[in-house]
Write a protein that holds these residues in place. Structure first.
Motif, PDB file in Angstrom:
ATOM      1  N   GLN A   6      26.806 -38.031   9.824  1.00 58.14           N
ATOM      2  CA  GLN A   6      26.281 -38.895   8.769  1.00 58.14           C
ATOM      3  C   GLN A   6      26.889 -38.572   7.406  1.00 58.14           C
ATOM      4  O   GLN A   6      26.861 -39.396   6.499  1.00 58.14           O
ATOM      5  N   ALA A   7      27.427 -37.372   7.231  1.00 53.65           N
ATOM      6  CA  ALA A   7      27.935 -36.924   5.931  1.00 53.65           C
ATOM      7  C   ALA A   7      29.122 -37.747   5.444  1.00 53.65           C
ATOM      8  O   ALA A   7      29.392 -37.798   4.245  1.00 53.65           O
ATOM      9  N   LYS A   8      29.826 -38.420   6.334  1.00 51.76           N
ATOM     10  CA  LYS A   8      30.996 -39.195   5.907  1.00 51.76           C
ATOM     11  C   LYS A   8      30.604 -40.480   5.176  1.00 51.76           C
ATOM     12  O   LYS A   8      31.439 -41.098   4.531  1.00 51.76           O
ATOM     13  N   TYR A   9      29.322 -40.874   5.266  1.00 55.86           N
ATOM     14  CA  TYR A   9      28.855 -42.079   4.574  1.00 55.86           C
ATOM     15  C   TYR A   9      28.313 -41.664   3.213  1.00 55.86           C
ATOM     16  O   TYR A   9      27.129 -41.397   3.049  1.00 55.86           O
ATOM     17  N   THR A  10      29.205 -41.615   2.236  1.00 54.58           N
ATOM     18  CA  THR A  10      28.828 -41.100   0.915  1.00 54.58           C
ATOM     19  C   THR A  10      28.400 -42.197  -0.049  1.00 54.58           C
ATOM     20  O   THR A  10      27.703 -41.938  -1.016  1.00 54.58           O
ATOM     21  N   VAL A  11      28.820 -43.440   0.186  1.00 60.37           N
ATOM     22  CA  VAL A  11      28.450 -44.548  -0.698  1.00 60.37           C
ATOM     23  C   VAL A  11      27.158 -45.156  -0.182  1.00 60.37           C
ATOM     24  O   VAL A  11      27.094 -45.622   0.952  1.00 60.37           O
ATOM     25  N   LYS A  12      26.138 -45.136  -1.026  1.00 60.99           N
ATOM     26  CA  LYS A  12      24.830 -45.678  -0.635  1.00 60.99           C
ATOM     27  C   LYS A  12      24.367 -46.631  -1.722  1.00 60.99           C
ATOM     28  O   LYS A  12      24.317 -46.264  -2.894  1.00 60.99           O
ATOM     29  N   VAL A  13      24.051 -47.860  -1.339  1.00 59.04           N
ATOM     30  CA  VAL A  13      23.620 -48.883  -2.287  1.00 59.04           C
ATOM     31  C   VAL A  13      22.156 -49.214  -2.005  1.00 59.04           C
ATOM     32  O   VAL A  13      21.819 -49.669  -0.908  1.00 59.04           O
ATOM     33  N   PRO A  14      21.262 -48.976  -2.991  1.00 60.96           N
ATOM     34  CA  PRO A  14      19.837 -49.201  -2.748  1.00 60.96           C
ATOM     35  C   PRO A  14      19.440 -50.676  -2.840  1.00 60.96           C
ATOM     36  O   PRO A  14      19.961 -51.423  -3.660  1.00 60.96           O
ATOM     37  N   PHE A  15      18.509 -51.047  -1.981  1.00 60.75           N
ATOM     38  CA  PHE A  15      17.868 -52.361  -2.000  1.00 60.75           C
ATOM     39  C   PHE A  15      16.394 -52.136  -1.692  1.00 60.75           C
ATOM     40  O   PHE A  15      16.020 -51.120  -1.101  1.00 60.75           O
ATOM     41  N   VAL A  16      15.567 -53.108  -2.071  1.00 63.04           N
ATOM     42  CA  VAL A  16      14.125 -53.027  -1.799  1.00 63.04           C
ATOM     43  C   VAL A  16      13.716 -54.235  -0.981  1.00 63.04           C
ATOM     44  O   VAL A  16      14.219 -55.347  -1.190  1.00 63.04           O
ATOM     45  N   LEU A  17      12.813 -54.020  -0.034  1.00 65.66           N
ATOM     46  CA  LEU A  17      12.207 -55.098   0.745  1.00 65.66           C
ATOM     47  C   LEU A  17      10.696 -54.951   0.605  1.00 65.66           C
ATOM     48  O   LEU A  17      10.177 -53.835   0.662  1.00 65.66           O
ATOM     49  N   TYR A  18       9.988 -56.054   0.420  1.00 68.50           N
ATOM     50  CA  TYR A  18       8.528 -56.012   0.298  1.00 68.50           C
ATOM     51  C   TYR A  18       7.898 -56.581   1.556  1.00 68.50           C
ATOM     52  O   TYR A  18       8.211 -57.694   1.977  1.00 68.50           O
ATOM     53  N   PHE A  19       6.982 -55.802   2.132  1.00 71.49           N
ATOM     54  CA  PHE A  19       6.240 -56.241   3.307  1.00 71.49           C
ATOM     55  C   PHE A  19       4.767 -56.338   2.944  1.00 71.49           C
ATOM     56  O   PHE A  19       4.257 -55.537   2.158  1.00 71.49           O
ATOM     57  N   GLU A  20       4.080 -57.320   3.520  1.00 74.53           N
ATOM     58  CA  GLU A  20       2.656 -57.491   3.244  1.00 74.53           C
ATOM     59  C   GLU A  20       1.795 -57.037   4.414  1.00 74.53           C
ATOM     60  O   GLU A  20       0.634 -56.749   4.248  1.00 74.53           O
ATOM     61  N   GLY A  21       2.357 -56.989   5.607  1.00 76.35           N
ATOM     62  CA  GLY A  21       1.602 -56.545   6.775  1.00 76.35           C
ATOM     63  C   GLY A  21       1.789 -55.055   7.002  1.00 76.35           C
ATOM     64  O   GLY A  21       2.405 -54.346   6.211  1.00 76.35           O
ATOM     65  N   SER A  22       1.254 -54.594   8.104  1.00 76.52           N
ATOM     66  CA  SER A  22       1.338 -53.176   8.454  1.00 76.52           C
ATOM     67  C   SER A  22       2.781 -52.758   8.726  1.00 76.52           C
ATOM     68  O   SER A  22       3.546 -53.495   9.343  1.00 76.52           O
ATOM     69  N   VAL A  23       3.110 -51.558   8.261  1.00 76.29           N
ATOM     70  CA  VAL A  23       4.424 -50.987   8.538  1.00 76.29           C
ATOM     71  C   VAL A  23       4.266 -49.721   9.377  1.00 76.29           C
ATOM     72  O   VAL A  23       5.100 -48.823   9.315  1.00 76.29           O
ATOM     73  N   ALA A  24       3.199 -49.669  10.159  1.00 76.38           N
ATOM     74  CA  ALA A  24       2.943 -48.501  11.005  1.00 76.38           C
ATOM     75  C   ALA A  24       4.152 -48.230  11.882  1.00 76.38           C
ATOM     76  O   ALA A  24       4.691 -49.133  12.519  1.00 76.38           O
ATOM     77  N   GLY A  25       4.601 -46.984  11.896  1.00 77.89           N
ATOM     78  CA  GLY A  25       5.752 -46.599  12.706  1.00 77.89           C
ATOM     79  C   GLY A  25       7.062 -46.606  11.950  1.00 77.89           C
ATOM     80  O   GLY A  25       8.084 -46.190  12.474  1.00 77.89           O
ATOM     81  N   LEU A  26       7.046 -47.092  10.700  1.00 78.27           N
ATOM     82  CA  LEU A  26       8.270 -47.087   9.884  1.00 78.27           C
ATOM     83  C   LEU A  26       8.267 -45.832   9.023  1.00 78.27           C
ATOM     84  O   LEU A  26       7.330 -45.588   8.275  1.00 78.27           O
ATOM     85  N   GLU A  27       9.307 -45.040   9.155  1.00 79.54           N
ATOM     86  CA  GLU A  27       9.383 -43.767   8.436  1.00 79.54           C
ATOM     87  C   GLU A  27      10.703 -43.639   7.694  1.00 79.54           C
ATOM     88  O   GLU A  27      11.679 -44.322   8.017  1.00 79.54           O
ATOM     89  N   VAL A  28      10.702 -42.758   6.706  1.00 83.16           N
ATOM     90  CA  VAL A  28      11.938 -42.443   5.988  1.00 83.16           C
ATOM     91  C   VAL A  28      12.961 -41.945   7.016  1.00 83.16           C
ATOM     92  O   VAL A  28      12.641 -41.148   7.892  1.00 83.16           O
ATOM     93  N   GLY A  29      14.169 -42.460   6.915  1.00 83.19           N
ATOM     94  CA  GLY A  29      15.229 -42.094   7.860  1.00 83.19           C
ATOM     95  C   GLY A  29      15.389 -43.110   8.987  1.00 83.19           C
ATOM     96  O   GLY A  29      16.362 -43.043   9.739  1.00 83.19           O
ATOM     97  N   ALA A  30      14.443 -44.069   9.095  1.00 81.60           N
ATOM     98  CA  ALA A  30      14.558 -45.101  10.131  1.00 81.60           C
ATOM     99  C   ALA A  30      15.807 -45.934   9.865  1.00 81.60           C
ATOM    100  O   ALA A  30      16.173 -46.174   8.712  1.00 81.60           O
ATOM    101  N   PRO A  31      16.477 -46.388  10.905  1.00 81.91           N
ATOM    102  CA  PRO A  31      17.712 -47.145  10.701  1.00 81.91           C
ATOM    103  C   PRO A  31      17.465 -48.557  10.170  1.00 81.91           C
ATOM    104  O   PRO A  31      16.438 -49.172  10.428  1.00 81.91           O
TER     105      PRO A  31
END
Length: 194
Positions: A6-31
């Motif tokens: 994973q270290a070779k992917y050095t360019v990271k561009v942030p985006f935001v998504l808004y969800f209104e329902g449950s996000v159970a099971g979604l964790e930091v690091g999820a693809p």
């Protein structure tokens, strides 16, 4: 090994998504997947409560990694603004974020970026300087909404009247079928022949 790959992917561009329902099971690091390929990962999942409107939104921040799909020379020339312009064009053509099941056994969730041709028109917007990718309900949410709408319609339907009308129709048909006039007509047809 995973960290090294994973270290070779050095360019990271942030985006935001808004969800209104449950996000159970979604964790930091999820693809974050697009067309089944990893495009980045989830970097934060929070809860935002608007006390005046009693609404809850869940902003999910993702980091897209253009080195995963662009040649190295293109990544060197690519700026965050250029990637946001490309994302804006994709969004105009129906690209949306959707929460999807990543693993049925563990309940792990992933973010899928895919094109929904029938999605309502949308554009890339910004909140606190971060670009926002519009979302669509998950397949489970969409199915739940359809079932709820159907049950609401069924609840409002005049079922008692429909059953009574159907019963009356069957009774009338029974009376006609058993009437002496119809029996005489059927008996008379025997004499007509081919």
């Amino acid at each position: 090994f995973d960290a090294i790959s994973q270290a070779k992917y050095t360019v990271k561009v942030p985006f935001v998504l808004y969800f209104e329902g449950s996000v159970a099971g979604l964790e930091v690091g999820a693809p974050v997947l697009s067309f089944g390929l990893k495009m980045g990962e989830v970097t934060s999942v929070r809860l935002e409560v608007d006390p005046t409107a009693t609404k809850v939104k869940i902003p999910v921040t993702i980091a897209l990694e253009p080195q995963r799909w662009l040649p190295p020379e293109a990544v060197e020339r690519m700026t965050h603004a250029m990637l946001q312009e490309r994302m804006s064009l994709w969004i105009k053509n129906g690209l949306r974020g959707q929460l999807q099941s990543g693993n049925l056994l563990t309940g792990q969730q992933v973010i899928a970026l895919q094109v929904f041709p029938k999605a309502p028109p949308a554009a890339l917007t910004y909140v606190d300087g971060k670009p926002v990718i519009p979302t669509v309900p998950s397949e489970v949410e969409a199915l739940t909404n359809k079932v709820s709408a159907f049950l609401d319609k069924l609840d409002k339907a005049p079922i008692t009247e429909l059953v009574t009308d159907a019963r009356n129709t069957v009774q009338q048909a029974g009376k006609v079928m058993g009437s002496p006039g119809l029996q005489k007509g059927v008996d008379g047809l025997k004499d007509v022949g081919p």
